[in-house]
Design a protein around this motif. Structure first.
Motif, PDB file in Angstrom:
ATOM      1  N   MET A 180     -52.607  11.949  14.606  1.00 23.75           N
ATOM      2  CA  MET A 180     -52.978  13.326  13.441  1.00 23.75           C
ATOM      3  C   MET A 180     -53.792  12.603  12.426  1.00 23.75           C
ATOM      4  O   MET A 180     -54.593  12.865  12.099  1.00 23.75           O
ATOM      5  CB  MET A 180     -52.056  13.837  12.793  1.00 23.75           C
ATOM      6  CG  MET A 180     -51.450  14.536  13.856  1.00 23.75           C
ATOM      7  SD  MET A 180     -50.458  15.515  12.836  1.00 23.75           S
ATOM      8  CE  MET A 180     -49.412  14.939  12.767  1.00 23.75           C
ATOM      9  N   VAL A 181     -53.652  10.962  12.130  1.00 23.92           N
ATOM     10  CA  VAL A 181     -54.198  10.458  10.948  1.00 23.92           C
ATOM     11  C   VAL A 181     -55.447   9.570  11.825  1.00 23.92           C
ATOM     12  O   VAL A 181     -56.301   9.414  11.059  1.00 23.92           O
ATOM     13  CB  VAL A 181     -53.078   9.347  10.219  1.00 23.92           C
ATOM     14  CG1 VAL A 181     -54.439   8.637   8.959  1.00 23.92           C
ATOM     15  CG2 VAL A 181     -52.121  10.393   9.700  1.00 23.92           C
ATOM     16  N   GLY A 182     -55.555   9.381  12.685  1.00 23.01           N
ATOM     17  CA  GLY A 182     -56.677   8.937  13.709  1.00 23.01           C
ATOM     18  C   GLY A 182     -56.690   7.223  12.916  1.00 23.01           C
ATOM     19  O   GLY A 182     -57.420   6.214  13.330  1.00 23.01           O
ATOM     20  N   VAL A 183     -55.758   6.946  13.001  1.00 28.24           N
ATOM     21  CA  VAL A 183     -55.239   5.217  13.297  1.00 28.24           C
ATOM     22  C   VAL A 183     -54.618   4.790  14.338  1.00 28.24           C
ATOM     23  O   VAL A 183     -54.008   5.497  15.259  1.00 28.24           O
ATOM     24  CB  VAL A 183     -54.310   4.765  11.679  1.00 28.24           C
ATOM     25  CG1 VAL A 183     -56.135   4.995  10.623  1.00 28.24           C
ATOM     26  CG2 VAL A 183     -53.108   5.857  11.745  1.00 28.24           C
ATOM     27  N   ALA A 184     -53.762   3.147  14.462  1.00 24.71           N
ATOM     28  CA  ALA A 184     -53.170   2.682  15.207  1.00 24.71           C
ATOM     29  C   ALA A 184     -51.893   2.625  15.035  1.00 24.71           C
ATOM     30  O   ALA A 184     -51.173   2.805  16.383  1.00 24.71           O
ATOM     31  CB  ALA A 184     -54.279   1.508  15.278  1.00 24.71           C
ATOM     32  N   ARG A 243     -49.032   5.015   6.677  1.00 26.24           N
ATOM     33  CA  ARG A 243     -48.435   5.132   5.463  1.00 26.24           C
ATOM     34  C   ARG A 243     -49.715   4.278   4.329  1.00 26.24           C
ATOM     35  O   ARG A 243     -48.880   4.970   3.118  1.00 26.24           O
ATOM     36  CB  ARG A 243     -47.380   4.327   5.382  1.00 26.24           C
ATOM     37  CG  ARG A 243     -46.485   3.490   3.644  1.00 26.24           C
ATOM     38  CD  ARG A 243     -45.456   2.874   3.906  1.00 26.24           C
ATOM     39  NE  ARG A 243     -45.021   2.580   2.594  1.00 26.24           N
ATOM     40  CZ  ARG A 243     -45.003   1.634   2.126  1.00 26.24           C
ATOM     41  NH1 ARG A 243     -45.688   1.261   1.286  1.00 26.24           N
ATOM     42  NH2 ARG A 243     -44.266   1.840   0.644  1.00 26.24           N
ATOM     43  N   GLN A 244     -50.517   3.951   4.823  1.00 20.97           N
ATOM     44  CA  GLN A 244     -51.756   3.471   3.469  1.00 20.97           C
ATOM     45  C   GLN A 244     -52.296   4.364   3.568  1.00 20.97           C
ATOM     46  O   GLN A 244     -52.403   4.456   2.323  1.00 20.97           O
ATOM     47  CB  GLN A 244     -52.081   2.064   4.321  1.00 20.97           C
ATOM     48  CG  GLN A 244     -52.741   1.572   3.487  1.00 20.97           C
ATOM     49  CD  GLN A 244     -52.172   0.664   1.871  1.00 20.97           C
ATOM     50  OE1 GLN A 244     -51.573   0.033   1.856  1.00 20.97           O
ATOM     51  NE2 GLN A 244     -53.108   1.178   1.081  1.00 20.97           N
ATOM     52  N   ALA A 245     -52.953   5.183   4.217  1.00 22.63           N
ATOM     53  CA  ALA A 245     -53.415   6.412   4.038  1.00 22.63           C
ATOM     54  C   ALA A 245     -52.816   7.248   3.405  1.00 22.63           C
ATOM     55  O   ALA A 245     -53.740   7.790   2.885  1.00 22.63           O
ATOM     56  CB  ALA A 245     -53.957   6.401   5.855  1.00 22.63           C
ATOM     57  N   ASP A 247     -53.076   6.102   0.021  1.00 20.77           N
ATOM     58  CA  ASP A 247     -54.394   6.244  -0.658  1.00 20.77           C
ATOM     59  C   ASP A 247     -55.235   7.759  -0.757  1.00 20.77           C
ATOM     60  O   ASP A 247     -56.334   7.867  -0.976  1.00 20.77           O
ATOM     61  CB  ASP A 247     -55.403   5.411  -0.014  1.00 20.77           C
ATOM     62  CG  ASP A 247     -55.336   3.779   0.030  1.00 20.77           C
ATOM     63  OD1 ASP A 247     -54.636   3.703  -0.411  1.00 20.77           O
ATOM     64  OD2 ASP A 247     -55.712   3.468   1.766  1.00 20.77           O
ATOM     65  N   GLY A 248     -53.988   8.675  -0.403  1.00 20.42           N
ATOM     66  CA  GLY A 248     -54.398   9.855  -0.336  1.00 20.42           C
ATOM     67  C   GLY A 248     -56.117  10.372   0.598  1.00 20.42           C
ATOM     68  O   GLY A 248     -55.911  11.800  -0.205  1.00 20.42           O
ATOM     69  N   VAL A 249     -55.672   9.948   1.354  1.00 19.89           N
ATOM     70  CA  VAL A 249     -56.439  10.662   2.824  1.00 19.89           C
ATOM     71  C   VAL A 249     -55.825  12.040   3.056  1.00 19.89           C
ATOM     72  O   VAL A 249     -54.263  12.018   3.448  1.00 19.89           O
ATOM     73  CB  VAL A 249     -55.934   9.759   3.961  1.00 19.89           C
ATOM     74  CG1 VAL A 249     -57.246  10.344   5.029  1.00 19.89           C
ATOM     75  CG2 VAL A 249     -57.132   8.531   3.566  1.00 19.89           C
ATOM     76  N   PRO A 250     -56.746  12.975   3.348  1.00 18.65           N
ATOM     77  CA  PRO A 250     -56.264  14.662   4.066  1.00 18.65           C
ATOM     78  C   PRO A 250     -55.266  14.349   4.375  1.00 18.65           C
ATOM     79  O   PRO A 250     -53.849  15.083   4.832  1.00 18.65           O
ATOM     80  CB  PRO A 250     -57.318  15.249   3.217  1.00 18.65           C
ATOM     81  CG  PRO A 250     -58.131  14.453   2.697  1.00 18.65           C
ATOM     82  CD  PRO A 250     -57.854  13.012   2.669  1.00 18.65           C
ATOM     83  N   ALA A 251     -55.917  13.856   5.892  1.00 19.55           N
ATOM     84  CA  ALA A 251     -55.188  14.441   6.470  1.00 19.55           C
ATOM     85  C   ALA A 251     -53.991  13.561   7.577  1.00 19.55           C
ATOM     86  O   ALA A 251     -53.141  14.050   7.475  1.00 19.55           O
ATOM     87  CB  ALA A 251     -55.902  13.282   8.429  1.00 19.55           C
TER      88      ALA A 251
END
Length: 411
Positions: A289-293, A299-301, A304-308
């Motif tokens: 859902m966040v597009g990370v690995a 957690r970092q995203a 950082d306030g990344v909406p997803a």
């Protein structure tokens, strides 16, 4: 799976007086806060001093207990000699296979890690034979460090799925894509013949991890008397621990909280249902859902306030709160321990979970729920698996106290 010393488990409940007495003595020493002497053992178990002393002698000779130097005393008579679990003699191999990693741990009765081996990699793309051969390779790395004067007492495998403890079959592990897999011949053919030579078993990974989390060392429960453990990886498993023992259910399948329904109209789950908890709070769901690995990147995203990431973590926290409120109302449990990837986000989840518990937990006006994080360790199931195998030594120390020729005939 008995994992808690119970001094009321009387001798008459077992077929052999000697076997029962040996188990009582061993369990008392392993579970004690302070190293007891022989007189302490006799008093705690209700045995005569001579009987308790004879049992201690057998357990010391078997390599299960050790004696330290006598304590200084001004009293007449023989000074007290403290008894301890003995390390370095009897050891168990705990193995874990999970979606993204595998692990092996060689642990002795004192809880000392003699050897460890780990590997990362996607086991979903491997056949059961290939994946278990890889685990067997990790086991061989550990067994290379088995001292020449030590004995391997058991091999226990932890897997993320439903297990038939009697047949040692993995009935279903949805996140691995396994159905009706017998790991024993695959481990044997992969280079681990010990599965046919020593005590062997298979258990659910969350159950094994909960044993590790709930114990200070083999045979000694820790400070948490009753808790619900949630294991977070690609999927989410759980285990209910009461008085140091895991409640397995009638068939050993209890704890599949990851497949608790959060929304019947929710996303499709690998188990075939829709809206399961792990489709909201499982690692794979969150990273996709966040597009990370990794979960750390989620957690970092979020920070950082990344909406997803904000949306995904909030949805996961609320889903966890719903599942835990339901579990708390059903099981009368208010202490929850998050392990694995779930522990990484515990502070982000805490207010979201608390909000749901405040609304839905019936016991909330009378108690304060606790949400704790286990010490991060992705090999907790491997450690717990080794503890399970070592626990069986405490269940039947008479097997190891018997002469070598007699042990061979019992095996």
């Amino acid at each position: 799976m008995r994992t808690h010393f119970d001094p009321t488990a009387g001798v008459a409940r077992q077929g052999s007086l000697r076997a029962s007495n040996l188990s009582l003595v061993a369990r008392h020493v392993f579970a004690s806060d302070i190293a007891p002497a022989r007189a302490d053992v006799a008093k705690a178990t209700g045995m005569t001093r001579s009987t308790a002393s004879r049992m201690v002698d057998e357990l010391v000779a078997a390599g299960i207990l050790s004696e330290s130097s006598p304590l200084p005393s001004t009293r007449r008579g023989r000074p007290a000699t403290p008894l301890h679990p003995r390390g370095g003699t009897l050891m168990a191999l705990g193995l874990e296979i999970n979606v993204g990693h595998s692990a092996a741990r060689l642990v002795d009765l004192a809880g000392t890690v003699v050897a460890a081996a780990d590997a990362t990699g996607d086991n979903v793309g491997r056949s059961p034979a290939e994946a278990l051969a890889h685990v067997a390779g990790l086991a061989r790395e550990c067994l290379a460090h088995l001292p020449s004067d030590a004995t391997l007492v058991g091999v226990q495998l932890a897997v993320p799925g439903l297990v038939d403890a009697a047949s040692h079959m993995v009935l279903r592990a949805p996140n691995l894509g396994w159905h009706d897999v017998d790991p024993r011949p695959l481990l044997r053919d992969g280079g681990l013949p010990e599965v046919d030579e020593v005590d062997y078993g298979v258990a659910n990974e969350a159950d094994c991890a909960a044993i590790f989390v709930g114990h200070e060392r083999p045979g000694r429960p820790g400070g948490l008397d009753a808790f619900l453990y949630l294991s977070g990886e690609v999927g989410i498993g759980s285990a209910l621990v009461i008085n140091g023992s895991v409640s397995l259910g009638t068939r050993g399948w209890a704890g599949e909280i990851g497949h608790t329904c959060i929304d019947p109209d929710g996303p499709q789950c690998g188990c075939g249902a829709t809206g399961c908890l792990e489709r909201y709070a499982g690692t794979r769901a969150l990273t996709e859902m966040v597009g990370v690995a990794t979960i750390e990147e989620v957690r970092q995203a979020y920070l950082d306030g990344v909406p997803a990431a904000v949306d995904a973590v909030r949805a996961a926290g609320r889903a966890l709160g719903l599942a835990l409120a339901n579990a708390g109302n059903l099981l009368d449990i208010t202490t929850v321990v998050l392990g694995g990837d779930l522990a990484v986000l515990i502070e982000e989840y805490r207010p979201l979970v608390q909000q749901e518990l405040d609304i839905r937990l019936l016991a909330r006006p009378f108690t304060e729920p606790k949400l704790l994080a286990a010490t991060p360790d992705h090999a907790a199931p491997a450690f717990g698996a080794a503890y399970v195998a070592l626990e069986r030594v405490l269940e039947d120390p008479a097997h190891w106290a018997a002469p070598a020729t007699e042990r061979a005939s019992l095996a």
